[in-house]
Design an enzyme around this catalytic site. Structure first.
Site, short mmCIF file in Angstrom:
data_model
loop_
_atom_site.label_atom_id
_atom_site.label_comp_id
_atom_site.label_asym_id
_atom_site.label_seq_id
_atom_site.Cartn_x
_atom_site.Cartn_y
_atom_site.Cartn_z
N CYS A 125 1.52 1.70 -25.60
CA CYS A 125 2.15 2.90 -26.17
C CYS A 125 1.73 3.07 -27.63
CB CYS A 125 3.68 2.77 -26.07
SG CYS A 125 4.28 2.96 -24.38
N CYS A 206 1.83 6.95 -23.63
CA CYS A 206 3.27 6.86 -23.93
C CYS A 206 3.51 6.71 -25.41
CB CYS A 206 3.90 5.71 -23.14
SG CYS A 206 3.04 4.14 -23.30
#
Ligand SMILES: *[C@@H]1O[C@H](CO)[C@@H](O)[C@H](O)[C@H]1NC(C)=O
Ligand SMILES: *[C@@H]1O[C@H](CO)[C@@H](O)[C@H](O)[C@H]1NC(C)=O
Ligand SMILES: *[C@@H]1O[C@H](CO)[C@@H](O)[C@H](O)[C@H]1NC(C)=O
Length: 285
Positions: A125, A206
């Protein structure tokens, strides 16, 4: 004596007959030779005019395609990201099998499913970087910021970067002469590959993601680019909370688009509809 005479007579008769026949033989032989020569020349000319492969508009498959795929795969999995364990021979095979012996204008996402399975990779992420008309700069950035990933910093993107490839429905060989361009057909194997890989890359992103846009061109955000056409729409609002855009201005060039320009406004709108926060900053380089 008689037999001698007979022999001479019959010999001369034979000679006369044979020389007549020889002329006919020679005539037929020469005629055949001319026919064969004409056929060979015609064959060469026609062969040149209609080669084995169709003439597509794009450049042919990269020379030594297999070797480059295999070599890049080893470089990536041995040196760039040794933590990723992949069977490079299987990757090479799956890549080749995706397009070999197929009509180069009828590529589908399914063709690449086995390859994508083998190349499956997780980008952490907050580490995803998209680019549009800023490829070189984006790659310089991820070269310095080693933990960041553009698509070409993932295994399959790394392997395929700048390569071209296609086959032929009637042949089990790679076509090095020409491949369909996007003008020839949108479902060519290279376009389908990058669209699919870009889509997966964006779907898997993400946290906060970044995009480097080019402020030296009038549409810094181009709805027709891979970023504008595929990636923006593939971001998952459940996973991505913010898109940070950098509008990069080349020092010495007149800025042609900015964070407050209409193209960035379009991007802002798309993201607000998708419930993804948008921030934008300008940057000089
Ligand atoms: C590919 O496109 C070019 C230019 O549009 C065209 O000249 C060529 O005939 C096309 N090739 C095929 C096989 O359709
Ligand atoms: C922006 O695009 C121009 C023209 O294509 C190019 O020369 C320049 O290098 C690009 N800028 C960046 C930051 O990539
Ligand atoms: C985007 O693509 C569509 C269809 O391919 C085309 O009609 C349109 O002119 C393109 N727009 C730009 C800005 O290039």
């Amino acid at each position: 004596m008689a037999s001698h005479r007979f022999r001479v007579v019959s010999g001369s008769e034979n000679e006369a007959f044979c020389s007549k026949r020889a002329k006919i033989c020679l005539g037929v032989f020469l005629g055949l030779l001319v026919l064969v020569a004409v056929a060979v020349v015609l064959g060469i000319l026609l062969g040149r005019r209609s080669p084995k492969h169709q003439q597509w508009d794009g450049k042919g498959s990269t020379a030594n395609f297999r070797e480059i795929v295999l070599g890049r795969c080893y470089t990536y999995t041995q040196l760039v990201h040794p933590e990723l364990s992949t069977d490079c021979r299987k990757i090479e095979k799956a890549f080749i099998n995706a397009f070999i012996s197929k009509d180069p204008c009828s590529a589908t996402e399914e063709d690449y499913v086995p390859l994508l399975k083998l190349g499956d990779q997780t980008v952490p992420c907050d580490k995803t970087v998209f680019w549009s008309k800023t490829k070189e700069l984006a790659h310089q950035y991820t070269w310095v910021q080693r933990e960041m990933f553009t698509l070409e910093n993932t295994l399959l993107g790394y392997i395929a970067d700048d390569l071209s490839w296609c086959g032929d429905a009637d042949s089990s060989e790679i076509n090095h002469e020409s491949c369909p361009s996007r003008r020839n057909c949108s479902s060519n194997f290279v376009s389908v590959f990058w669209n699919l890989l870009s889509k997966r890359f964006a779907e898997n992103a993400c946290g906060m993601v970044q995009v480097l846009l080019n402020g030296s061109i009038s549409n810094a955000f181009d709805k027709n680019s891979t970023f504008g056409r595929v990636e923006v729409h593939s971001l998952q609002p459940t996973k991505v909370h913010t898109l940070q855009a950098w509008v990069v201005q080349d020092i010495g060039k007149t800025p042609r688009d900015t964070c407050s320009g209409s193209s960035l406004n379009d991007l802002k709108l798309i993201l607000s509809r998708r419930n993804i926060k948008f921030t934008c900053q300008e940057n000089y380089r």
